[in-house]
Design an enzyme around this catalytic site. Sequence first.
Site, PDB file in Angstrom:
ATOM      1  N   ASP A 436      -6.764   6.985  -2.251  1.00 18.00           N
ATOM      2  CA  ASP A 436      -5.684   8.464  -2.320  1.00 18.00           C
ATOM      3  C   ASP A 436      -5.915   8.996  -0.674  1.00 18.00           C
ATOM      4  O   ASP A 436      -7.147   9.041  -0.099  1.00 18.00           O
ATOM      5  CB  ASP A 436      -6.704   9.402  -2.965  1.00 18.00           C
ATOM      6  CG  ASP A 436      -5.959  10.714  -3.046  1.00 18.00           C
ATOM      7  OD1 ASP A 436      -4.989  10.959  -3.930  1.00 18.00           O
ATOM      8  OD2 ASP A 436      -6.327  11.751  -2.251  1.00 18.00           O
ATOM      9  N   ASN A 444       2.213  18.036   4.399  1.00 17.06           N
ATOM     10  CA  ASN A 444       3.371  18.667   4.115  1.00 17.06           C
ATOM     11  C   ASN A 444       3.524  20.148   4.347  1.00 17.06           C
ATOM     12  O   ASN A 444       4.559  20.606   4.751  1.00 17.06           O
ATOM     13  CB  ASN A 444       3.339  18.378   2.374  1.00 17.06           C
ATOM     14  CG  ASN A 444       3.620  16.950   2.148  1.00 17.06           C
ATOM     15  OD1 ASN A 444       4.299  16.212   2.865  1.00 17.06           O
ATOM     16  ND2 ASN A 444       3.031  16.624   0.675  1.00 17.06           N
ATOM     17  N   GLU A 479       0.168  10.761  -3.200  1.00 22.96           N
ATOM     18  CA  GLU A 479      -0.157   9.965  -2.019  1.00 22.96           C
ATOM     19  C   GLU A 479      -1.350   9.019  -2.513  1.00 22.96           C
ATOM     20  O   GLU A 479      -2.141   8.547  -1.673  1.00 22.96           O
ATOM     21  CB  GLU A 479      -1.063  11.184  -1.068  1.00 22.96           C
ATOM     22  CG  GLU A 479      -2.214  12.040  -1.525  1.00 22.96           C
ATOM     23  CD  GLU A 479      -1.473  13.232  -2.384  1.00 22.96           C
ATOM     24  OE1 GLU A 479      -2.531  14.223  -2.547  1.00 22.96           O
ATOM     25  OE2 GLU A 479      -0.532  13.252  -2.923  1.00 22.96           O
TER      26      GLU A 479
END
Length: 579
Positions: A436, A444, A479
């Site tokens: 992860d 973002n 992700e």
Amino acid sequence: MVNSSKKRWIWAAWAIIWPASLFLIYRQTNLDDLNWLDLGAFTALAIIVALFPIMINQIPVFFLNGITLVIYLNFGLFVELIITTISVTIVLLQVRMTKQDLFRIPLNYLMFFLMSVSAAGVYRLFDLPGDAAQALETPLHIIGILAYSMTLFMMNHILITLTRRYIYGKKDKFFERSFFWEFMTTIYILPAALLLHVLYHQIGGVAVVFIGFSIVSTSYILRLYYRSSSMNEHLRNVSEVGHELTAQLNVKETLDLFMERIVSLVPADQAYLYDVTDGEELKLIRLYDPKKRSFYNQGDWKKEGEGIAGFVWKKGAGVRYGKRKQWADKWKVTAPIDSESLMCLPIERDNEIIGILVLLSEQRNIYEKYQFMLIELLANFMAVSLLNAQHYEQTKQISERCALTGLYNYRYFDDALKGLFQEGAPESPVSLIMMDLDHFKQVNDTYGHEAGNDILREVADRLEKAVEEEAVLARYGGEEFAVILPGSSSAQAAEVADTLWRCITTQPFQTKNTLDSGQTVTLNMTVSVGVASYPENSEDDLELVRHADRAMYVGAKQKGRNRVSIYHELNQKPENIPS
């Protein structure tokens, strides 16, 4: 291919056995009362029959047995041997042998010599009284004639089987199609041969004309019937192969099946399948070359007009040749020196050439016109099947792949992992790595989702380069990434996990797709990694996922992120396990 040593032994055996034996038989033969005109008629009949052999599995079958029986009864073994030798020579001339095949002449002379001598020996064991005119007077005479014919027939197939097995190295079955066809023709021709014998003693040599016409006509009709029957069988085979091809939904399997069936339908020593790439070049995508004599390797390229395949591509029409000299001047270095027959045809779909098929054989005149048409039909089947397989694989890839990263998606990952445990406990270990990206939401929020997508694509590219082929690499979601390692223990998986962690953390990422358009941003990313293994610390696939996930969150995320955590190294207290 028969080696030189065997060829020398065949020539030596013939030189020692055949002339000396023939001379000894000649010494015991009385030729004073021979009717040369009648003998000429029988010789002509034998030669005409030899002009219409039925080629079954490359073995000639013809009506010589019945004729040689009548010749033996009326003129003796020596004359029968001479006429048989002439007839065999006629058949061999039709085969049009190469220099490498010349050993077949002494080999066939020896085989037919042994057949004739064996049949004559069996007939003489009956010690039948009377001359040739009385050869059908008693049941014992009939039995002797049947024994002669069956001995000739059985010796022929015994010698053919031994020759193909020990000289050509082919493990053919004894009861092949040629066996039944020759048995049928032997039984069929025997009454006509006996009638010829009786009429010959009643009306003389003119009987050869009347009965001989019937024998020759029947021989020619049976030859046409066999060719028609063989063509119908090939059509059935092509239809079956066509159905097999259309059932394939995999490009590789479609091409492999096509090549496998082609070389089983027609004789070929080399087979080449070229793909027309972007309408500019030919790429060799399949090669059949069991004798390892080809000048080319799979993956080689050709331009339009280059070699046989390039010529046919440019011309847009197939070619078929029976002898090397017919095509050698055009394509001198295209095929091995032993190649004789050649067949090359374009593979078309929607009036567009998408491929080229080349077939080569070391035998002359092996490819017939109807075979060319059948292979062309089968190639068109393959073209349609290939298009279907390509569409299926494209659809399948869309359903199995992540559109953003190109990695396998969660659905594929889930099916692949369940597949390893589908039939109970796997025999070899299975490890799972869960990853992860740390603080990815900040990327973002700060630089925009397009920048985040750039990071995800680059992460996927780095991971793909770092994992082995047998591993299953997937985008698990958001992700998160996952890697299934079949056959890997916990220790081995830990090494892989460390490699993957380093490939992400040791080199910064760059993106231009930020909120400030055109500005290049360099980002250092970290990743939290968890590893679990079966059967070391998991009992099934669900527990394997759960434990890898726990290792990633408890051992990596909760301990500061940016690290690799192995499940069995965790202190498994309930309060440490996320809900």
